[in-house]
Write a protein that holds these residues in place. Sequence first.
Motif, PDB file in Angstrom:
ATOM      1  N   HIS A  80       0.844  -1.199   0.000  1.00 14.62           N
ATOM      2  CA  HIS A  80       0.000   0.000   0.000  1.00 14.62           C
ATOM      3  C   HIS A  80       0.876   1.243   0.000  1.00 14.62           C
ATOM      4  CE1 HIS A  80       0.324   1.303   4.318  1.00 14.62           C
ATOM      5  NE2 HIS A  80       0.682   0.045   4.476  1.00 14.62           N
ATOM      6  N   ASN A  81       0.277   2.365  -0.374  1.00 15.50           N
ATOM      7  CA  ASN A  81       1.006   3.620  -0.551  1.00 15.50           C
ATOM      8  C   ASN A  81       0.252   4.742   0.154  1.00 15.50           C
ATOM      9  OD1 ASN A  81       2.504   5.809  -1.456  1.00 15.50           O
ATOM     10  ND2 ASN A  81       1.607   5.796  -3.500  1.00 15.50           N
ATOM     11  N   ILE A 118       6.817  -7.789  -7.681  1.00 18.21           N
ATOM     12  CA  ILE A 118       5.367  -7.928  -7.785  1.00 18.21           C
ATOM     13  C   ILE A 118       5.003  -9.412  -7.849  1.00 18.21           C
ATOM     14  CG2 ILE A 118       3.359  -7.514  -9.253  1.00 18.21           C
ATOM     15  CD1 ILE A 118       4.663  -4.876 -10.101  1.00 18.21           C
ATOM     16  N   GLY A 119       4.038  -9.796  -7.004  1.00 18.76           N
ATOM     17  CA  GLY A 119       3.629 -11.190  -6.942  1.00 18.76           C
ATOM     18  C   GLY A 119       4.448 -12.028  -5.988  1.00 18.76           C
ATOM     19  N   GLY A 120       5.425 -11.420  -5.304  1.00 17.79           N
ATOM     20  CA  GLY A 120       6.297 -12.178  -4.421  1.00 17.79           C
ATOM     21  C   GLY A 120       5.938 -12.110  -2.956  1.00 17.79           C
ATOM     22  N   ASP A 121       4.758 -11.613  -2.628  1.00 20.17           N
ATOM     23  CA  ASP A 121       4.394 -11.415  -1.226  1.00 20.17           C
ATOM     24  C   ASP A 121       4.270 -12.742  -0.473  1.00 20.17           C
ATOM     25  OD1 ASP A 121       3.811  -8.402  -1.373  1.00 20.17           O
ATOM     26  OD2 ASP A 121       2.546  -9.208  -2.959  1.00 20.17           O
ATOM     27  N   VAL A 122       3.629 -13.740  -1.101  1.00 20.97           N
ATOM     28  CA  VAL A 122       3.490 -15.039  -0.437  1.00 20.97           C
ATOM     29  C   VAL A 122       4.868 -15.626  -0.159  1.00 20.97           C
ATOM     30  CG1 VAL A 122       2.820 -17.430  -0.831  1.00 20.97           C
ATOM     31  CG2 VAL A 122       1.165 -15.612  -1.205  1.00 20.97           C
ATOM     32  N   GLY A 155      -2.809  -3.331   1.557  1.00 26.26           N
ATOM     33  CA  GLY A 155      -3.743  -2.721   0.621  1.00 26.26           C
ATOM     34  C   GLY A 155      -3.927  -3.580  -0.605  1.00 26.26           C
ATOM     35  N   MET A 156      -4.237  -2.922  -1.717  1.00 25.72           N
ATOM     36  CA  MET A 156      -4.578  -3.664  -2.932  1.00 25.72           C
ATOM     37  C   MET A 156      -3.363  -4.280  -3.601  1.00 25.72           C
ATOM     38  SD  MET A 156      -7.751  -1.445  -4.459  1.00 25.72           S
ATOM     39  CE  MET A 156      -6.999   0.148  -4.218  1.00 25.72           C
ATOM     40  N   GLY A 157      -2.161  -3.927  -3.137  1.00 30.39           N
ATOM     41  CA  GLY A 157      -0.978  -4.640  -3.580  1.00 30.39           C
ATOM     42  C   GLY A 157      -0.982  -6.086  -3.124  1.00 30.39           C
ATOM     43  N   ILE A 158      -1.824  -6.409  -2.165  1.00 28.71           N
ATOM     44  CA  ILE A 158      -2.007  -7.789  -1.701  1.00 28.71           C
ATOM     45  C   ILE A 158      -3.231  -8.435  -2.344  1.00 28.71           C
ATOM     46  CG2 ILE A 158      -2.804  -9.100   0.324  1.00 28.71           C
ATOM     47  CD1 ILE A 158       0.144  -8.872   0.311  1.00 28.71           C
ATOM     48  N   THR A 159      -4.304  -7.679  -2.504  1.00 35.25           N
ATOM     49  CA  THR A 159      -5.585  -8.284  -2.895  1.00 35.25           C
ATOM     50  C   THR A 159      -5.795  -8.415  -4.395  1.00 35.25           C
ATOM     51  OG1 THR A 159      -6.702  -6.139  -2.806  1.00 35.25           O
ATOM     52  CG2 THR A 159      -6.694  -7.455  -0.784  1.00 35.25           C
ATOM     53  N   GLN A 160      -5.253  -7.507  -5.209  1.00 29.30           N
ATOM     54  CA  GLN A 160      -5.547  -7.502  -6.645  1.00 29.30           C
ATOM     55  C   GLN A 160      -4.583  -8.411  -7.411  1.00 29.30           C
ATOM     56  OE1 GLN A 160      -5.590  -3.260  -7.511  1.00 29.30           O
ATOM     57  NE2 GLN A 160      -7.828  -3.238  -7.422  1.00 29.30           N
TER      58      GLN A 160
END
Length: 805
Positions: free
Chosen positions: A221-222, A284-288, A370-375
């Motif tokens: 999130h930002n 991007i996409g590396g949160d998990v 935020g949406m960096g996790i959900t989208q």
Amino acid sequence: MSKDEVPGVGPYGGPAGGWGALQAVARALRQQMGVTREAKMLLKVNQPAGFDCPGCAWPDPRSTSSFEFCENGAKAVSWEATTKRTTPEFFAHHSVGELWKWTDFDLENEGRLTHPMRYDRDSDRYIPVSWEEAFSRIGANLRALPDPNMAEFYTSGRASNEAAFLFQLFARRFGTNNFPDCSNMCHEATSVGLPEAIGVGKGTVTLADFEHCDAIFCIGHNPGTNHPRMLATLREASLRGTKIVVLNPLHERGLVRFTSPQDPVEMMTGRSTPIASDYLQVKIGGDVAVLKGMMKTVLALDRESLATGGQGVLDRAFIAEHTSGLDDVVADVDATSWDDVEGTSGIARAEIERIGRLYAESKAVIVCYGMGITQHRRGTANVQQIVNLLLMRGNMGRDGAGICPLRGHSNVQGDRTVGITEIPSPELLDAIERVFGFPPPREHGHSAVAAIEAMRDGRAKALICLGGNLPVAMSDPEASFEAVRGLDLAVHIATKLNRSHLLVGKETFILPCLGRTELDMQESGAQSVTVEDSMSMVHASRGSLTPASELLKSEPAIIAGMAKAALDDTRLDWDGWIADYDRIRTLIEAVFPSFERFNERVREPGGFRLYIPASERRWATPGGRARFIAHQGVLADPRVERSDALILATIRSHDQYNTTIYSYNDRYRGITGRRDVLFVNEVDLAARGLKHGDLVDVETIEDVEGLCGKRRVERLTAVAYDIAPGSLAAYYPEANCLVSLSDVDPRSGTPSYKSIPVLLSLSRSEGAAVDDAHMWQRGDVPIDRTGAATAADAGKPAIDRTTPP
């Protein structure tokens, strides 16, 4: 070409906030409003006796100051309370075909809508219509539908609790649960993932918890742009010595340092407060992958402690009493290799282990996301992995600890609370039948993506929009625009003109409503409405400005007018409810027990908090326990296995609120006067023989399952930026054309706006760069998979590609 030689692109070295924020506020107010009007209005923003800012859902502090607004909140308020007007005379001078060529900025910048309008196909213009005729024609169109499920009822997150409750009552009495809403496009992964894990689809923390934590993790999130008032909370935490760990692909200014406009010392000396103590730029996409790496670290520390006679690191007492499923998560985490974690996240093992130890050593941790996790295609899994991490250390349901999903719209959470959902619970439907005496429909309805698909396929022929800009906000504009154009009926309840209103069907209406800032007078006197913030606080909002037009109606009144025209049910006292909104709140209380003593409690300064069982370690899950939920693997999308693949995320600029563009500047990222840019890491540019300032094309990678074909955007200006290697960013909604309707998280249906696998290359297109770039930037036409205008626009006049403001 050096960075200084790229037009409209330059460095930004200052902090978030500070004098730049104050100058931006002054500029927005000066352009939209008069001095007297602005002074009167801003002193009431987020005040107990004032109105709630429509800009974001960050909660108000218990002890408010005289200036409880931020830069972007002031922009949102001035944009609504502008002195500019969009009158019938304006529509008489401009056809819909002509207006289609305007920029989105110019459409909204015309000002507030003043009269109800109806589209006239013969003249290709909107013409005035009386409220009585509008309601009558809307009602007749709805009654003519062969099936109630051919109607879609869309809700924007700015609608009040009172309006949203009446809207869902209207639709369910009409006979459908079709409730596409903005939650479907942002935090639906939260609404699906959290109830499975902790029994409630909301955050568990309050603003006071930020005063008691010793670590805050900010993921995806930002706040500097999307919820700037959070920066004050993060600043206070930083000054107390709280560790603030950021996981984010872009190096965002608001997460680095902040100068508080309300701190005279910082303002006069030019000082700023550091925000992030640790900043990891995850791919991007590396949160998990990072979350599993942190859990691997926690488990390793726990085993090491036990082996040396210690008590371990896991909170075993909490786990034994309150949770289930840990063994499955441990097995999955153990099976995940560090090579996979590092490769997918782009973060070195040593760095992940360092923040993992910080987490393990912290006594009370809050995770904000935020949406960096959900989208993402695995948005629901992302959310549940955060829960897994928190549960390991008992960081849920106690002071200073918990999960904090950051909502965007100011009442998107409240709308869902009072019934805006396409998947209603049996308890909700039973309560509606008990209170109102009719059996509501029981089958599940349409989400946003499903609604567009139904309109595209002819299974839905009517769309009622309670605010918003649905087809522009949606993925796949080619399909979304044409779907709305094919409707028999489209109704837009709005304060300003936007592009969705120009997607005209057989019958299209624009119904102008009051804004948050304006006085709402009904039969019993001045009315207030209520909203719910990100932390489940419900409070009143009451406007005081003279309405932009004497013909404006409130959102509840417009809903009631349509309902009376479309329904035949004398048991529903629409006129009585509109006369006094206390009566609407009494109905909400009757349907939802958590609103007990609603009218009494909402009159208390600051309002009240809804009951969140997980905040008290009570779990409304089937087993009565919080659940660890395992998700195998770390790779979000097999398309990224290609060695030349990059992952693109859509982002908002600093001068933007969802689809509303305040200007073409993005101050904190150094962009001025343009939106036709692509943020790229210099390493990725060099690997492809590209450089800063080159014109580039991005093309999606075809889905291995054949669901998502190739899509292309051409002639973007590459901007070398501090973004994680392997990652790209482009502006929303212009880059929505890269996301197909089928490219969603299968669990929640959330479009994958922030995980788009693409290929990057030097542009092959010919022509003037600035012209083509402006066409993409402005959203002048629906874009198909090759970037060309759709067949529906063939033969229209040439696009006027004037320089945007």
